[in-house]
Write a protein that holds these residues in place. Structure first.
Motif, PDB file in Angstrom:
ATOM      1  N   THR A  46      -7.384   2.497 -30.053  1.00 17.17           N
ATOM      2  CA  THR A  46      -6.494   1.471 -30.595  1.00 17.17           C
ATOM      3  C   THR A  46      -5.158   2.093 -30.953  1.00 17.17           C
ATOM      4  OG1 THR A  46      -8.377   0.276 -31.552  1.00 17.17           O
ATOM      5  CG2 THR A  46      -6.195  -0.269 -32.417  1.00 17.17           C
ATOM      6  N   VAL A  47      -4.073   1.483 -30.493  1.00 13.35           N
ATOM      7  CA  VAL A  47      -2.728   1.883 -30.902  1.00 13.35           C
ATOM      8  C   VAL A  47      -1.976   0.655 -31.384  1.00 13.35           C
ATOM      9  CG1 VAL A  47      -2.574   3.923 -29.432  1.00 13.35           C
ATOM     10  CG2 VAL A  47      -1.789   1.737 -28.559  1.00 13.35           C
ATOM     11  N   ARG A  48      -0.997   0.879 -32.252  1.00 10.91           N
ATOM     12  CA  ARG A  48      -0.187  -0.209 -32.805  1.00 10.91           C
ATOM     13  C   ARG A  48       1.284   0.061 -32.507  1.00 10.91           C
ATOM     14  NH1 ARG A  48      -3.201  -2.983 -36.692  1.00 10.91           N
ATOM     15  NH2 ARG A  48      -5.176  -1.965 -37.087  1.00 10.91           N
ATOM     16  N   VAL A  49       1.965  -0.990 -32.049  1.00 10.04           N
ATOM     17  CA  VAL A  49       3.398  -0.909 -31.765  1.00 10.04           C
ATOM     18  C   VAL A  49       4.060  -2.194 -32.235  1.00 10.04           C
ATOM     19  CG1 VAL A  49       3.107   0.658 -29.788  1.00 10.04           C
ATOM     20  CG2 VAL A  49       3.156  -1.817 -29.407  1.00 10.04           C
ATOM     21  N   GLY A 123      -9.587  -0.149 -24.113  1.00  8.57           N
ATOM     22  CA  GLY A 123      -8.714   0.147 -25.238  1.00  8.57           C
ATOM     23  C   GLY A 123      -8.049  -1.108 -25.757  1.00  8.57           C
ATOM     24  N   VAL A 124      -7.327  -0.966 -26.878  1.00  9.79           N
ATOM     25  CA  VAL A 124      -6.650  -2.079 -27.519  1.00  9.79           C
ATOM     26  C   VAL A 124      -5.246  -1.651 -27.914  1.00  9.79           C
ATOM     27  CG1 VAL A 124      -6.646  -3.622 -29.527  1.00  9.79           C
ATOM     28  CG2 VAL A 124      -8.805  -3.033 -28.419  1.00  9.79           C
ATOM     29  N   VAL A 125      -4.284  -2.529 -27.676  1.00  6.68           N
ATOM     30  CA  VAL A 125      -2.930  -2.365 -28.208  1.00  6.68           C
ATOM     31  C   VAL A 125      -2.681  -3.549 -29.125  1.00  6.68           C
ATOM     32  CG1 VAL A 125      -0.461  -2.246 -27.698  1.00  6.68           C
ATOM     33  CG2 VAL A 125      -2.099  -1.138 -26.161  1.00  6.68           C
ATOM     34  N   ILE A 126      -2.294  -3.268 -30.361  1.00  8.93           N
ATOM     35  CA  ILE A 126      -1.948  -4.315 -31.308  1.00  8.93           C
ATOM     36  C   ILE A 126      -0.436  -4.302 -31.440  1.00  8.93           C
ATOM     37  CG2 ILE A 126      -2.180  -5.147 -33.674  1.00  8.93           C
ATOM     38  CD1 ILE A 126      -4.934  -3.712 -33.691  1.00  8.93           C
ATOM     39  N   VAL A 127       0.175  -5.448 -31.156  1.00  9.55           N
ATOM     40  CA  VAL A 127       1.634  -5.557 -31.141  1.00  9.55           C
ATOM     41  C   VAL A 127       2.077  -6.389 -32.338  1.00  9.55           C
ATOM     42  CG1 VAL A 127       3.640  -6.298 -29.818  1.00  9.55           C
ATOM     43  CG2 VAL A 127       1.628  -5.401 -28.633  1.00  9.55           C
ATOM     44  N   GLY A 128       2.914  -5.796 -33.186  1.00  5.27           N
ATOM     45  CA  GLY A 128       3.416  -6.479 -34.368  1.00  5.27           C
ATOM     46  C   GLY A 128       2.487  -6.270 -35.541  1.00  5.27           C
ATOM     47  N   GLY A 136      -3.135  -9.875 -47.059  1.00  4.06           N
ATOM     48  CA  GLY A 136      -1.709  -9.743 -46.801  1.00  4.06           C
ATOM     49  C   GLY A 136      -1.229  -8.329 -46.548  1.00  4.06           C
ATOM     50  N   ALA A 137      -2.127  -7.360 -46.454  1.00  2.66           N
ATOM     51  CA  ALA A 137      -1.701  -5.991 -46.155  1.00  2.66           C
ATOM     52  C   ALA A 137      -1.487  -5.872 -44.647  1.00  2.66           C
ATOM     53  CB  ALA A 137      -2.751  -4.990 -46.613  1.00  2.66           C
ATOM     54  N   TYR A 138      -0.419  -5.228 -44.250  1.00  7.16           N
ATOM     55  CA  TYR A 138      -0.108  -5.070 -42.838  1.00  7.16           C
ATOM     56  C   TYR A 138       0.053  -3.598 -42.512  1.00  7.16           C
ATOM     57  CZ  TYR A 138       0.845 -10.036 -42.758  1.00  7.16           C
ATOM     58  OH  TYR A 138       0.726 -11.391 -42.851  1.00  7.16           O
ATOM     59  N   GLU A 139      -0.443  -3.229 -41.359  1.00  8.62           N
ATOM     60  CA  GLU A 139      -0.223  -1.886 -40.868  1.00  8.62           C
ATOM     61  C   GLU A 139       0.522  -2.036 -39.553  1.00  8.62           C
ATOM     62  OE1 GLU A 139      -2.768   1.734 -41.331  1.00  8.62           O
ATOM     63  OE2 GLU A 139      -3.440   0.953 -39.423  1.00  8.62           O
ATOM     64  N   LYS A 140       1.690  -1.411 -39.446  1.00 10.63           N
ATOM     65  CA  LYS A 140       2.556  -1.649 -38.298  1.00 10.63           C
ATOM     66  C   LYS A 140       2.465  -0.572 -37.229  1.00 10.63           C
ATOM     67  CE  LYS A 140       5.893  -4.192 -41.006  1.00 10.63           C
ATOM     68  NZ  LYS A 140       7.251  -4.282 -41.465  1.00 10.63           N
TER      69      LYS A 140
END
Length: 163
Positions: A46-49, A123-128, A136-140
């Motif tokens: 998993t990656v986040r962008v 795999g997973v890409v999380i965008v935004g 309400g917690a966000y990880e960017k």
């Protein structure tokens, strides 16, 4: 002689004007890089962008792999998913050391896979920003999991809980 140089300068300048403006091309670093292993896994599951950022995949194995989020190519239920309005993508065959980049323009969760190894290699890409805890917690950025040092698979990191 000066007249010839002046005329040559106008010719060159005029040629540039006719050709249109020169646009600088930038090749910034990708927001995340994911490797592909001999053990049929992506080095990060998993990656986040952010919207508009690019992920680069690099085939770090000796096996041909793909990076695919295209329903036309999926044969296993759950191996891929696109957010509403997102465009499918497919890298084609990536020989060893080859790379593929994709810029994510639609926010959401993208599930992708490797075509020849679809049952195991996903795999997973999380965008935004994505709500993680329901409060309400966000990880960017970054990954919620770190790659396993040997197998190329990811393991969850322990978290302490204070009550």
């Amino acid at each position: 002689m000066r007249l010839c140089l002046w005329a040559f300068g106008l010719l060159v300048l005029g040629g540039d004007l006719l050709a249109g403006p020169v646009v600088a091309q930038t090749t910034g670093a990708p927001a995340a890089t994911v490797g592909m292993t001999n053990t049929l896994s992506f080095t990060q599951d998993t990656v986040r962008v952010e919207v508009g950022e690019t992920v680069r995949w690099k085939n770090t194995s000796v096996i041909v792999h793909t990076v695919t989020a295209d329903p036309e190519r999926a044969t296993v239920d759950g191996s891929m998913r696109l957010p509403d309005g997102a465009t499918p993508f497919h890298s084609g065959d990536l020989e060893p050391e080859a790379t593929f980049e994709y810029t994510f323009e639609t926010p959401g969760r993208y599930r992708y896979f490797c075509v020849p190894h679809e049952a195991a290699m996903r795999g997973v890409v999380i965008v935004g920003p994505v709500e993680e805890d329901g409060q309400g917690a966000y990880e960017k950025r970054g990954s919620t999991k770190k790659p396993h040092p040997e197998a190329g698979t990811s393991i969850s990191q322990p978290q302490s809980v204070t009550r």
